[in-house]
Structure formats: C-alpha cells, structure tokens
Scaffold this active site. Structure first.
Site, PDB file in Angstrom:
ATOM      1  N   SER A  88       0.837  -1.206   0.000  1.00 37.91           N
ATOM      2  CA  SER A  88       0.000   0.000   0.000  1.00 37.91           C
ATOM      3  C   SER A  88       0.878   1.266   0.000  1.00 37.91           C
ATOM      4  O   SER A  88       0.639   2.202  -0.774  1.00 37.91           O
ATOM      5  CB  SER A  88      -0.917  -0.027   1.229  1.00 37.91           C
ATOM      6  OG  SER A  88      -1.472   1.232   1.464  1.00 37.91           O
ATOM      7  N   ALA A  89       1.918   1.271   0.836  1.00 39.10           N
ATOM      8  CA  ALA A  89       2.824   2.428   0.878  1.00 39.10           C
ATOM      9  C   ALA A  89       3.574   2.561  -0.444  1.00 39.10           C
ATOM     10  O   ALA A  89       3.798   3.674  -0.937  1.00 39.10           O
ATOM     11  CB  ALA A  89       3.807   2.275   2.037  1.00 39.10           C
ATOM     12  N   ASP A 134       6.751   2.783   6.531  1.00 40.00           N
ATOM     13  CA  ASP A 134       6.530   2.080   5.253  1.00 40.00           C
ATOM     14  C   ASP A 134       6.726   3.026   4.065  1.00 40.00           C
ATOM     15  O   ASP A 134       7.369   2.677   3.074  1.00 40.00           O
ATOM     16  CB  ASP A 134       5.103   1.502   5.194  1.00 40.00           C
ATOM     17  CG  ASP A 134       4.913   0.328   6.137  1.00 40.00           C
ATOM     18  OD1 ASP A 134       5.797   0.086   6.975  1.00 40.00           O
ATOM     19  OD2 ASP A 134       3.863  -0.341   6.042  1.00 40.00           O
TER      20      ASP A 134
HETATM   21  C1  MEV Z   1       3.535  -1.853   9.574  1.00 41.31           C
HETATM   22  O1  MEV Z   1       4.312  -2.163   8.414  1.00 41.31           O
HETATM   23  C2  MEV Z   1       4.421  -1.364  10.668  1.00 41.31           C
HETATM   24  C3  MEV Z   1       3.728  -1.000  11.988  1.00 41.31           C
HETATM   25  O2  MEV Z   1       4.777  -0.605  12.856  1.00 41.31           O
HETATM   26  C4  MEV Z   1       2.718   0.118  11.809  1.00 41.31           C
HETATM   27  C5  MEV Z   1       3.356   1.468  11.499  1.00 41.31           C
HETATM   28  O3  MEV Z   1       4.556   1.643  11.668  1.00 41.31           O
HETATM   29  O4  MEV Z   1       2.581   2.365  11.106  1.00 41.31           O
HETATM   30  C6  MEV Z   1       3.031  -2.186  12.612  1.00 41.31           C
END
Ligand code: MEV
Length: 297
Positions: A88-89, A134
């Site tokens: 998604s990112a 991300d």
């Molecule tokens: C998600 O890829 C990583 C988390 O740390 C959420 C975030 O950093 O926003 C779980």
C-alpha cells in the site's frame, strides 16, 4: 514511469508507532505508476478502474496534497499485495512520484518531503495513525533507520546478505493490529515502556551489527525482537511454525515482520544459505522468496 519499493521491517515494528527507531529494508519488488493530466481524476490497477471508496478517498487525499486534482494514474504491482510487505505504501509513493513528475521542479529534498506527505495522506485513510516507516522505505529503498520525530537516514552495511521471506498466512489489517497493541499498552504501561526501551536498544545494536557486518549478532537481535513482539500477541501459530522451520535450517535469526497477526516472516540465513530455508518453507506449503541486500558504503 515512476517506481517505489516494497519493504520488510528488520526490527522495531509497532514500537516505531510510539516513537522508537525501526530499521526497514527496501526489497527488490515494488510498484510502478504512470500519471497523466485528465479532465477527471481516475485510478487504474492494471486495466481495472478502481471503484473501492476507501482507495478513491486515499487517491483524492494524495492528489490534493500534490495540488493535482485532475490526474489519471495507472498502477502496476510487481509484488505480493496484502501480506505485510508494504504494497500500500509502495503504491502511494509510486503514484505520488508519477504525479509530481508531471510538473514538480522543486529541489530533491523538498520534493521528497512533499511526496512523503502525500503518500502518508493516502496511508492515513487505511491505517489511521501510520508511523510513516513504510512510506519512508518505499521512497528511499535500501536500508534505513526511521524514527517518527526524525524521519529516515540511510544505514551503511559492512556486508551484503540474503533475507528469506515467507508468507505465513493472510495478515490482519495493520490498523487492527496497531489497535490491539495499544490495548496491551493501556493494560500495563510500565511494562510496555520497558519493552519499548529494550526495542530501542536492540534496534541501535542492530544498526551497529549491520555496519560491522556482524550477521550472527544481528540474528540474535532479530530473535529477541520476535520474543518481545510475541509478548504483545501479534504472532500466530503459522508465524511460529515458519520461524521454527527457518531455525531448523540454520537461520541466524528469524522473526515476524510488519504488523503481524499473519503476514510475513523474515529469516537471516546461516551457513546452509537461503535455499535450505526456502525449500523447508515451500515443502510446508508457505509461499516464499529471498531478497538480496547489497553492502553499501
Ligand atoms: C507496519 O508495516 C508497521 C507497523 O509498525 C505500523 C506502522 O509503523 O505504522 C506495525
């Protein structure tokens, strides 16, 4: 054509939401996007026009930040989607890049800040309170240390290495996992703070291990990080099984990566190499692949 990478979080996920550092690695799979001006905003994945209301809301939020409301964008995914590898990112950053290429002549540093702001506006629609790790990794690629208050810096790597990656079940939505960790924090704030301090220390040590090329030391830190994440109840039996299989094939360390509740596991191969781990995972029915992380100055 603009591009952005998928990512794995090497260490520090979840804690990064609370201001701790995290290390993330851009993988050699990602997303491409092509944009053009049009009378109406439109988003396509491949040839399919997007009608999903959340995705359209995210797209409009991103376009608004870039002052480009009338843009048509076509996205091509070259990576698994919905498994915690930051698709998604990567989509958000690839779109923001493609859109900004249409007109942005700002200096690179200003442009990157605008792109991140736009990509984070997209992510906020899905994740409410994303740390930004991300999108930073999708933008930067390579190996970064990220902290909410400081943004990202590139980390030097004393040696290149392979990372084995398995999909250990479909993940829960990131937002749900972040909320579930927040509830654990509410129940035992002091203990949670001790865990955050431990993760901060282990992430700093992991950066030192990367710089020194100390993969054995790095592996131990990954195991330790996984133990702390499990105590926040973000692991699953499939994740534990994939980790056990990797360790049986000589992995120097293994852990869940990303939000957990399913999704991906990473393993740092030992002497037997990534192929031994990938074979064990494949025979147990896990989708898996490896990514090369090159040494850098
Ligand atoms: C998600 O890829 C990583 C988390 O740390 C959420 C975030 O950093 O926003 C779980």
């Amino acid at each position: 054509m603009a591009r952005a990478s998928g990512k794995v979080i090497l260490c520090g996920e979840h804690a990064v939401v609370y201001g701790c550092p995290a290390i993330a690695i851009g993988i050699d799979r990602g997303v491409q996007a092509r944009a053009q001006r049009s009378a109406q905003p439109e988003l396509r994945f491949g040839d399919v026009v997007v009608h999903d209301p959340d995705t359209l809301r995210a797209y409009h939020a991103l376009l608004e930040r870039l002052n480009a409301p009338c843009t048509a964008t076509q996205v091509a995914l070259e990576m698994p989607h919905g498994v915690g590898l930051g698709a998604s990112a990567a989509v958000a950053v690839a779109i923001a890049r493609a859109v900004s290429e249409l007109e942005d002549s700002a200096p690179a540093s200003e442009r990157d800040a605008r792109l991140l702001e736009a990509a984070n506006a997209w992510e906020t629609v899905f994740h409410q309170n994303p740390s930004g790790v991300d999108t930073a990794c999708a933008l930067a690629g390579g190996v970064i240390r990220f902290r909410r208050s400081q943004g990202f810096e590139r980390l030097p790597l004393g040696t290149g290495f392979e990372l084995a990656i398995a999909v250990a079940g479909p993940p829960m939505p990131t937002r749900q996992m972040v909320e579930s960790v927040a509830r654990i924090r509410e129940r035992a704030r002091e203990r949670f703070q001790r865990d955050l301090d431990a993760i901060t220390a282990l992430v700093d040590n992991a950066a030192l291990c990367l710089g020194a090329g100390d993969l054995a030391g790095l592996g131990q830190l990954l195991d330790y990080n996984h133990m702390l994440l499990s105590s926040w109840l973000v692991s699953t039996s499939e994740i534990e099984d994939a980790i056990r299989l990797a360790r049986a094939q000589g992995a120097l360390g293994a852990k869940l990566t990303g939000a957990g509740g399913g999704g991906c596991v990473i393993a740092l191969p030992g002497e037997a190499g990534a192929s031994a781990i990938l074979e064990a995972w494949a025979s147990a029915g896990y989708r898996c692949f490896s990514t090369h992380v090159p040494a850098s100055p």
